[in-house]
Scaffold this active site. Structure first.
Site, PDB file in Angstrom:
ATOM      1  N   LYS A 114      42.018   9.534 -12.078  1.00 42.45           N
ATOM      2  CA  LYS A 114      41.840   8.565 -11.458  1.00 42.45           C
ATOM      3  C   LYS A 114      40.598   7.597 -12.307  1.00 42.45           C
ATOM      4  CE  LYS A 114      43.600   9.076  -7.145  1.00 42.45           C
ATOM      5  NZ  LYS A 114      43.577   8.957  -5.586  1.00 42.45           N
ATOM      6  N   LYS A 198      53.547  12.205 -11.694  1.00 37.54           N
ATOM      7  CA  LYS A 198      53.951  12.490 -10.333  1.00 37.54           C
ATOM      8  C   LYS A 198      54.489  11.156  -9.691  1.00 37.54           C
ATOM      9  CE  LYS A 198      49.875  11.931  -7.718  1.00 37.54           C
ATOM     10  NZ  LYS A 198      48.565  12.351  -7.055  1.00 37.54           N
ATOM     11  N   LYS A 201      51.857   6.055  -5.842  1.00 38.76           N
ATOM     12  CA  LYS A 201      51.858   4.507  -5.324  1.00 38.76           C
ATOM     13  C   LYS A 201      51.254   3.390  -6.213  1.00 38.76           C
ATOM     14  CE  LYS A 201      49.730   6.559  -1.193  1.00 38.76           C
ATOM     15  NZ  LYS A 201      48.574   6.794  -0.075  1.00 38.76           N
TER      16      LYS A 201
HETATM   17  P1  TYM Z   1      47.442  10.573  -0.543  1.00 37.57           P
HETATM   18  O1  TYM Z   1      47.042   9.639   0.143  1.00 37.57           O
HETATM   19  O2  TYM Z   1      47.170  10.450  -2.046  1.00 37.57           O
HETATM   20  O3  TYM Z   1      48.678  11.293  -0.497  1.00 37.57           O
HETATM   21  C1  TYM Z   1      48.966  11.815   1.033  1.00 37.57           C
HETATM   22  C2  TYM Z   1      49.947  13.095   0.891  1.00 37.57           C
HETATM   23  O4  TYM Z   1      51.016  12.995   0.158  1.00 37.57           O
HETATM   24  C3  TYM Z   1      50.926  14.122  -0.837  1.00 37.57           C
HETATM   25  N1  TYM Z   1      51.673  13.575  -2.183  1.00 37.57           N
HETATM   26  C4  TYM Z   1      52.574  13.674  -2.630  1.00 37.57           C
HETATM   27  N2  TYM Z   1      53.493  15.312  -2.396  1.00 37.57           N
HETATM   28  C5  TYM Z   1      54.430  15.193  -3.354  1.00 37.57           C
HETATM   29  N3  TYM Z   1      54.645  14.595  -4.419  1.00 37.57           N
HETATM   30  C6  TYM Z   1      54.092  13.406  -4.607  1.00 37.57           C
HETATM   31  N4  TYM Z   1      54.289  12.554  -5.664  1.00 37.57           N
HETATM   32  C7  TYM Z   1      53.120  13.009  -3.845  1.00 37.57           C
HETATM   33  N5  TYM Z   1      52.240  12.080  -3.868  1.00 37.57           N
HETATM   34  C8  TYM Z   1      51.174  12.235  -2.785  1.00 37.57           C
HETATM   35  C9  TYM Z   1      49.614  14.381  -1.191  1.00 37.57           C
HETATM   36  O5  TYM Z   1      49.536  15.517  -1.639  1.00 37.57           O
HETATM   37  C10 TYM Z   1      48.919  14.173   0.434  1.00 37.57           C
HETATM   38  O6  TYM Z   1      49.317  15.514   1.151  1.00 37.57           O
HETATM   39  N6  TYM Z   1      42.981  13.060  -0.291  1.00 37.57           N
HETATM   40  C11 TYM Z   1      44.061  12.943   0.152  1.00 37.57           C
HETATM   41  C12 TYM Z   1      44.076  12.526   1.474  1.00 37.57           C
HETATM   42  C13 TYM Z   1      42.998  13.108   2.581  1.00 37.57           C
HETATM   43  C14 TYM Z   1      43.507  14.463   3.174  1.00 37.57           C
HETATM   44  C15 TYM Z   1      42.192  14.728   3.895  1.00 37.57           C
HETATM   45  C16 TYM Z   1      44.387  15.363   3.079  1.00 37.57           C
HETATM   46  C17 TYM Z   1      41.990  12.786   2.998  1.00 37.57           C
HETATM   47  N7  TYM Z   1      41.336  13.657   3.683  1.00 37.57           N
HETATM   48  C18 TYM Z   1      42.185  15.891   4.628  1.00 37.57           C
HETATM   49  C19 TYM Z   1      44.356  16.426   3.821  1.00 37.57           C
HETATM   50  C20 TYM Z   1      43.110  16.639   4.664  1.00 37.57           C
HETATM   51  C21 TYM Z   1      44.970  11.953  -0.588  1.00 37.57           C
HETATM   52  O7  TYM Z   1      44.469  10.937  -1.212  1.00 37.57           O
HETATM   53  O8  TYM Z   1      46.289  12.094  -0.284  1.00 37.57           O
END
Ligand code: TYM
Length: 333
Positions: A114, A198, A201
């Site tokens: 990132k 991957k 967004k």
């Molecule tokens: P974020 O917002 O990037 O993504 C949310 C969830 O979607 C999953 N994900 C994917 N899974 C499969 N293929 C993909 N291409 C893909 N893109 C995203 C992510 O693995 C995630 O589960 N840091 C985290 C959010 C967070 C969190 C937490 C998660 C903050 N605190 C505590 C669990 C527990 C994040 O940025 O997810």
């Protein structure tokens, strides 16, 4: 097995997509429906690690909550709230940043991706982002955390922080050691344009992802334009790794249909890719179209969404306030 304490979060950065759905939100719904104690958080504090327009952020928080609801998360069964409304998240993040080690954070690959080439210009928040994530999880004594494969390393860090805290403060059971729940197959959904990247967004190409708000014709068009190759439809997993775009499309088909991959090889053997793509778009439309319509409907009902978030925040506050007091006592405050 007894009731699991589930915590997971999704960033409100717009464009929630099929990867978020298959990798995470679909599993949230299953875990809720298996009667586990679930907390699902719109992680707006994580979102501001990169610059956000405050007005758009507010809309995105609502839209992420609307997406949770549209996918089947039920506010009567699960707690849905936004992170910034419960101050214990920020407080614990600071305290845990005094437990986590620089060396651990330096290993985080997502920060490297990132921050890109110019990491001197990345925010400090982006660097310590996984510590805030650990705070989210440990604050509620979560035992299980459903995430996509890209969050695995962050979960390992949360486990390391938990163990170090328990050792440093001589409190062996104080924090739980959370278990990641990551799907065995296809836990990382890839870009429709490049099977090595991957689905994300932030990809500038709309054609790289299926958004959960896409119309049926957007979905059909994007699948039609998804990258494939000139070889025939595979009949087994041999060489599939060298055809990442094909593997990804089959993965999406398998995840959404619940069909094992061998069955899919059989179903499409001797067929061409345009036939497979037609069936794949039908399946995605069948699963995503009701969600997309419901998100659009809920987006109009902001007072309902605000009420869901408000009620969830009250519950999350109640659960977290005792824990944060206990944590502060451990530090001697
Ligand atoms: P974020 O917002 O990037 O993504 C949310 C969830 O979607 C999953 N994900 C994917 N899974 C499969 N293929 C993909 N291409 C893909 N893109 C995203 C992510 O693995 C995630 O589960 N840091 C985290 C959010 C967070 C969190 C937490 C998660 C903050 N605190 C505590 C669990 C527990 C994040 O940025 O997810």
């Amino acid at each position: 097995m007894g009731v699991k304490k589930i915590f997971s979060g999704v960033q409100p950065t717009g464009n929630l997509h099929l990867g978020n759905y298959i990798g995470a939100i679909k599993n949230f719904v299953d875990l809720q429906n298996e009667n586990n104690d679930c907390i699902f958080c719109v992680v707006d504090l994580h979102a501001v690690t990169v610059k956000q327009d405050p007005k758009i952020l507010k809309q995105n928080v609502r839209e992420t909550a609307a997406t949770f609801l549209a996918c089947g998360i039920n506010p009567k069964k699960s707690i849905i709230f936004n992170q910034s409304s419960v101050s214990a998240h920020s407080e614990l993040s600071w305290l845990l940043s005094c437990v986590a080690r620089m060396g651990w954070l330096n290993r985080m690959t997502q920060f490297k991706e990132k921050a890109g080439k110019d990491k001197e210009k990345a925010s400090v928040g982006l660097y310590i982002y996984p510590v805030l994530m650990a705070a989210d999880i440990l604050l509620y004594d979560a035992t299980h955390v459903p995430v996509g494969e890209d969050q695995k390393q962050h979960l390992e860090l949360a486990r390391d922080i938990s163990k170090k805290f328990n050792t440093d403060f001589d409190a062996p059971e104080f924090f739980k050691i959370p278990e990641p729940l990551i799907q065995k197959n296809f836990a990382r959904i890839m870009s429709l344009k490049d099977g090595k990247k991957k689905m994300s967004k932030s990809d500038p190409s709309e054609l790289s992802r299926i958004n959960l708000t896409d119309t049926d014709s957007d979905i059909i068009n994007k699948i039609k334009k998804a990258k494939t190759d000139t070889n025939p439809f595979p009949t087994n997993t041999n060489n599939l790794k060298s055809r990442p775009e094909i593997e990804n499309l089959i993965g999406i088909y398998s995840s959404l249909s619940g069909k094992k991959i061998d069955l899919i090889f059989n179903e499409f053997k001797d067929k061409n890719f345009s036939f497979f793509k037609e069936k794949l778009s039908e399946l995605i439309v069948e699963k995503i179209s009701p969600i997309s319509k419901e998100i659009k409907r809920l987006n109009q009902d902001t007072s309902y969404i605000d009420k869901v978030l408000q009620d969830g925040s009250v519950k999350a506050y109640e659960l977290s306030s005792k824990k944060i007091q206990d944590i502060k006592k451990k530090f001697g405050f």
